[in-house]
Design a protein around this motif. Structure first.
Motif, short mmCIF file in Angstrom:
data_model
loop_
_atom_site.label_atom_id
_atom_site.label_comp_id
_atom_site.label_asym_id
_atom_site.label_seq_id
_atom_site.Cartn_x
_atom_site.Cartn_y
_atom_site.Cartn_z
N ILE A 105 0.84 -1.20 0.00
CA ILE A 105 0.00 0.00 0.00
C ILE A 105 0.88 1.25 0.00
O ILE A 105 0.57 2.23 -0.67
N TRP A 106 1.99 1.17 0.72
CA TRP A 106 2.88 2.32 0.82
C TRP A 106 4.04 2.25 -0.17
O TRP A 106 4.47 3.27 -0.68
N THR A 107 4.53 1.05 -0.46
CA THR A 107 5.63 0.93 -1.41
C THR A 107 5.16 1.10 -2.85
O THR A 107 5.94 1.45 -3.72
N ASP A 108 3.88 0.83 -3.09
CA ASP A 108 3.27 1.03 -4.41
C ASP A 108 2.08 1.96 -4.24
O ASP A 108 0.95 1.63 -4.60
N ALA A 109 2.34 3.13 -3.69
CA ALA A 109 1.26 4.08 -3.39
C ALA A 109 0.49 4.48 -4.65
O ALA A 109 -0.73 4.62 -4.61
#
Length: 160
Positions: A105-109
């Motif tokens: 979710i955060w690494t591939d925002a």
């Protein structure tokens, strides 16, 4: 004499720093838990309204244009809640209890945002279709289901 003053002062500062850190950590934990609870409530509302629309589409409950319109409007409103306050960095499955959020979710925002926008778009289309007639509602259900599935496969971890 100077050592006698410096040592207690240093000890007091260290204790204050540790206590402040613990209070800060406690606040951060509360903020993460609150965000997790809020986004889970969002997902429950999405699920509730989608299930109602899906039951009508499948013929499990009679089609009712007013109810379908209300459910579609609710779905659209909930789908576009501001994600920036719900998906706090660090609220990842395995790091914080009670969440299935993958680190992706955060690494591939950008991908996560695109998936969430896909649901927003599908839900907005459902608002127009749901109250029209059963065939229009049925035609719009696939986009809702596809968008939910795409996001869950990429960004939701397994049940613990």
């Amino acid at each position: 004499m100077k050592k006698l003053f410096v040592l207690p002062l240093a000890a007091s500062l260290a204790i204050t720093a540790i206590a402040g850190s613990a209070i800060g950590d406690g606040h951060a934990d509360k903020a993460l838990q609150a965000a997790i609870s809020a986004r889970q409530a969002q997902m429950k509302l999405i699920s509730f309204n989608t299930a109602l629309l899906g039951d009508m589409a499948k013929g499990a409950v009679p089609y009712d244009s007013a109810t379908a319109s209300a459910a579609a409007s609710n779905l659209a409103a909930v789908a576009k809640l501001d994600r920036s306050i719900l998906w706090l960095e660090g609220s990842v499955q395995g790091t914080v209890d009670g969440t299935r959020a993958k680190p992706d979710i955060w690494t591939d925002a950008a991908g996560f945002d695109k998936a969430a926008q896909g649901l927003e778009t599908a839900a907005a289309a459902m608002v127009s279709a749901a109250g029209t007639d059963l065939a229009s509602l049925q035609a719009s259900m696939k986009a809702i289901g596809d968008n939910c599935g795409t996001c869950h496969k990429a960004y939701r971890g397994p049940k613990n």
